[in-house]
Scaffold this motif. Structure first.
Motif, PDB file in Angstrom:
ATOM      1  N   ALA A 108       1.388  -4.234  -5.780  1.00 18.23           N
ATOM      2  CA  ALA A 108       0.042  -4.763  -5.557  1.00 18.23           C
ATOM      3  C   ALA A 108      -0.938  -3.625  -5.287  1.00 18.23           C
ATOM      4  O   ALA A 108      -2.053  -3.618  -5.824  1.00 18.23           O
ATOM      5  N   ARG A 150     -12.573  -4.781  -0.011  1.00 13.96           N
ATOM      6  CA  ARG A 150     -12.209  -5.342  -1.319  1.00 13.96           C
ATOM      7  C   ARG A 150     -10.720  -5.135  -1.608  1.00 13.96           C
ATOM      8  O   ARG A 150     -10.056  -6.015  -2.150  1.00 13.96           O
ATOM      9  N   ARG A 152      -8.221  -4.824   0.628  1.00 14.80           N
ATOM     10  CA  ARG A 152      -7.450  -5.736   1.482  1.00 14.80           C
ATOM     11  C   ARG A 152      -7.489  -7.154   0.930  1.00 14.80           C
ATOM     12  O   ARG A 152      -6.471  -7.847   0.885  1.00 14.80           O
ATOM     13  N   ALA A 153      -8.682  -7.594   0.532  1.00 17.63           N
ATOM     14  CA  ALA A 153      -8.822  -8.956   0.005  1.00 17.63           C
ATOM     15  C   ALA A 153      -7.976  -9.143  -1.250  1.00 17.63           C
ATOM     16  O   ALA A 153      -7.278 -10.149  -1.404  1.00 17.63           O
ATOM     17  N   ALA A 154      -8.018  -8.159  -2.134  1.00 17.44           N
ATOM     18  CA  ALA A 154      -7.231  -8.242  -3.372  1.00 17.44           C
ATOM     19  C   ALA A 154      -5.735  -8.252  -3.057  1.00 17.44           C
ATOM     20  O   ALA A 154      -4.968  -9.013  -3.656  1.00 17.44           O
ATOM     21  N   MET A 156      -4.253  -9.265  -0.237  1.00 16.13           N
ATOM     22  CA  MET A 156      -3.875 -10.539   0.395  1.00 16.13           C
ATOM     23  C   MET A 156      -3.797 -11.642  -0.641  1.00 16.13           C
ATOM     24  O   MET A 156      -2.845 -12.436  -0.625  1.00 16.13           O
ATOM     25  N   THR A 157      -4.724 -11.685  -1.553  1.00 13.34           N
ATOM     26  CA  THR A 157      -4.706 -12.704  -2.592  1.00 13.34           C
ATOM     27  C   THR A 157      -3.461 -12.554  -3.463  1.00 13.34           C
ATOM     28  O   THR A 157      -2.747 -13.526  -3.705  1.00 13.34           O
ATOM     29  N   GLU A 158      -3.199 -11.347  -3.914  1.00 12.89           N
ATOM     30  CA  GLU A 158      -2.059 -11.124  -4.788  1.00 12.89           C
ATOM     31  C   GLU A 158      -0.730 -11.365  -4.096  1.00 12.89           C
ATOM     32  O   GLU A 158       0.169 -11.972  -4.669  1.00 12.89           O
ATOM     33  N   GLN A 160      -0.085 -13.304  -1.548  1.00 13.61           N
ATOM     34  CA  GLN A 160       0.119 -14.722  -1.236  1.00 13.61           C
ATOM     35  C   GLN A 160       0.561 -15.484  -2.455  1.00 13.61           C
ATOM     36  O   GLN A 160       1.256 -16.477  -2.360  1.00 13.61           O
ATOM     37  N   GLU A 161       0.188 -15.003  -3.629  1.00 13.52           N
ATOM     38  CA  GLU A 161       0.544 -15.693  -4.883  1.00 13.52           C
ATOM     39  C   GLU A 161       1.860 -15.196  -5.466  1.00 13.52           C
ATOM     40  O   GLU A 161       2.370 -15.760  -6.394  1.00 13.52           O
ATOM     41  N   THR A 162       2.436 -14.112  -4.898  1.00  9.68           N
ATOM     42  CA  THR A 162       3.652 -13.547  -5.420  1.00  9.68           C
ATOM     43  C   THR A 162       4.855 -14.394  -4.993  1.00  9.68           C
ATOM     44  O   THR A 162       5.112 -14.537  -3.811  1.00  9.68           O
TER      45      THR A 162
END
Length: 164
Positions: A108, A150, A152-154, A156-158, A160-162
């Motif tokens: 990530a 930006r 950190r946000a990317a 966390m999003t990635e 959580q979806e993994t």
């Protein structure tokens, strides 16, 4: 005060960690660490005792990587991502889960744009303050903060979806 060479040796694990974030390849990371140490030793008179040696070394590494990246683009080199088989041969479900989680995070981070990847590596991985990281990257602290937000946000999003 200890000799600068001893201090550099103590920084090697951190330098290697940052180099892996920059290069996304173990062999390239080792080469970058070697180049960084070489440049630091040649220019050791430029370091001012009483200032942070790690920040100085990280800046040298960042600039060396920029030089190398530009040279590779000129040569048309292709970057190959690190192979997944580097962790083969160990047993244990817990160890495997930890490696998978660490690999997910590493991947990530590797997918972040370079400016965000460096900000995340310096602040979250290496523990530099925002001010110190901004100095290493030679950007205003607000710019670093924005990149870090930006990144950190990317992440966390990635993450959580993994699926695991």
């Amino acid at each position: 005060m200890t000799d600068i060479r001893g201090q550099i040796v103590a920084l090697l694990p951190r330098l290697r960690r940052l180099a892996r974030v920059l290069t996304r390849d173990t062999a390239d990371a080792d080469d970058l660490v070697q180049l960084t140490v070489e440049r630091a030793l040649v220019r050791k008179g430029q370091w001012q005792p009483g200032t942070r040696l790690d920040s100085w070394m990280f800046r040298i590494m960042k600039n060396a990587w920029i030089d190398e990246s530009r040279a590779r683009k000129r040569r048309g080199a292709v970057f190959v991502p690190e192979e997944d088989g580097a962790q083969a041969g160990e047993d244990g479900a817990g160890a495997m889960e930890a490696r998978l989680g660490a690999r997910d995070v590493e991947r990530a981070i590797a997918r972040l744009p370079e400016d965000q990847r460096l900000a995340v590596a310096l602040v979250l991985v290496e523990g530099l303050s925002y001010r110190e990281a901004a100095e290493v990257l030679e950007v205003p602290q607000g710019t670093l903060t924005s990149r870090l937000f930006r990144g950190r946000a990317a992440l966390m999003t990635e993450l959580q979806e993994t699926p695991r």
